[in-house]
Design a protein around this motif. Structure first.
Motif, mmCIF file in Angstrom:
data_model
loop_
_atom_site.group_PDB
_atom_site.id
_atom_site.type_symbol
_atom_site.label_atom_id
_atom_site.label_comp_id
_atom_site.label_asym_id
_atom_site.label_seq_id
_atom_site.Cartn_x
_atom_site.Cartn_y
_atom_site.Cartn_z
ATOM 1 N N GLY A 37 0.820 -1.207 0.000
ATOM 2 C CA GLY A 37 0.000 0.000 0.000
ATOM 3 C C GLY A 37 0.852 1.254 0.000
ATOM 4 N N LEU A 38 0.455 2.251 -0.773
ATOM 5 C CA LEU A 38 1.170 3.522 -0.840
ATOM 6 C C LEU A 38 0.527 4.516 0.117
ATOM 7 N N ASP A 65 13.608 -11.804 0.998
ATOM 8 C CA ASP A 65 13.677 -10.650 1.891
ATOM 9 C C ASP A 65 14.637 -9.600 1.331
ATOM 10 N N ASP A 66 15.789 -10.038 0.885
ATOM 11 C CA ASP A 66 16.772 -9.125 0.291
ATOM 12 C C ASP A 66 16.228 -8.514 -1.003
ATOM 13 N N ALA A 67 15.567 -9.327 -1.821
ATOM 14 C CA ALA A 67 15.009 -8.836 -3.078
ATOM 15 C C ALA A 67 13.906 -7.816 -2.832
ATOM 16 N N PHE A 68 13.074 -8.062 -1.803
ATOM 17 C CA PHE A 68 12.010 -7.112 -1.483
ATOM 18 C C PHE A 68 12.580 -5.789 -0.992
ATOM 19 N N ASN A 69 13.594 -5.837 -0.135
ATOM 20 C CA ASN A 69 14.231 -4.606 0.353
ATOM 21 C C ASN A 69 14.875 -3.832 -0.795
ATOM 22 N N ARG A 70 15.545 -4.527 -1.703
ATOM 23 C CA ARG A 70 16.175 -3.889 -2.861
ATOM 24 C C ARG A 70 15.116 -3.213 -3.731
ATOM 25 N N TYR A 71 13.986 -3.900 -3.966
ATOM 26 C CA TYR A 71 12.903 -3.331 -4.757
ATOM 27 C C TYR A 71 12.337 -2.073 -4.082
ATOM 28 N N ALA A 72 12.119 -2.150 -2.773
ATOM 29 C CA ALA A 72 11.540 -1.025 -2.040
ATOM 30 C C ALA A 72 12.461 0.192 -2.060
ATOM 31 N N ILE A 73 13.762 -0.023 -1.923
ATOM 32 C CA ILE A 73 14.713 1.094 -1.947
ATOM 33 C C ILE A 73 14.787 1.705 -3.342
ATOM 34 N N ASN A 75 12.571 1.790 -5.670
ATOM 35 C CA ASN A 75 11.323 2.438 -6.086
ATOM 36 C C ASN A 75 10.838 3.490 -5.107
ATOM 37 N N GLY A 76 11.653 3.850 -4.134
ATOM 38 C CA GLY A 76 11.317 4.937 -3.229
ATOM 39 C C GLY A 76 10.291 4.573 -2.163
ATOM 40 N N LEU A 77 10.065 3.291 -1.925
ATOM 41 C CA LEU A 77 9.119 2.879 -0.902
ATOM 42 C C LEU A 77 9.772 2.843 0.481
ATOM 43 N N MET A 78 11.090 2.784 0.494
ATOM 44 C CA MET A 78 11.830 2.678 1.749
ATOM 45 C C MET A 78 13.138 3.438 1.574
ATOM 46 N N LYS A 79 13.615 4.059 2.657
ATOM 47 C CA LYS A 79 14.883 4.783 2.585
ATOM 48 C C LYS A 79 16.045 3.832 2.807
ATOM 49 N N ASP A 80 17.141 4.099 2.121
ATOM 50 C CA ASP A 80 18.357 3.306 2.306
ATOM 51 C C ASP A 80 19.055 3.779 3.585
#
Length: 81
Positions: A37-38, A65-73, A75-80
């Motif tokens: 969800g955005l 888990d690593d792939a999801f974190n990489r995708y989120a970072i 695409n701007g869904l999560m901060k690095d």
């Protein structure tokens, strides 16, 4: 495929793995699809979502888990960190 009335008529729409970009086969019963969800700047859900799919191979090798974190970072869904 769309018919003459612009309605979707396919019975099966194949998905692609977000991590590997490979097609997820119909018999891959260990694959998952996650809707993220955005939210807006104040943290309220906007009603929109992004879909993430992982094939069974990624999940079996404990890399989802690593792939999801990489995708989120990416695409701007999560901060690095």
């Amino acid at each position: 495929m769309l018919n003459d009335e612009e309605k979707l008529v396919d019975l099966y729409i194949p998905r692609k793995c977000t991590a590997t970009k490979n097609l997820i086969k119909a018999k891959d019963h260990s694959s998952v699809q996650i809707n993220v969800g955005l939210v807006d700047a104040s943290g309220v859900y906007t009603g929109e979502f992004e879909t993430v799919a992982f094939c069974g191979e990624i999940r079996e090798n404990a890399k989802s888990d690593d792939a999801f974190n990489r995708y989120a970072i990416n695409n701007g869904l999560m901060k690095d960190l």
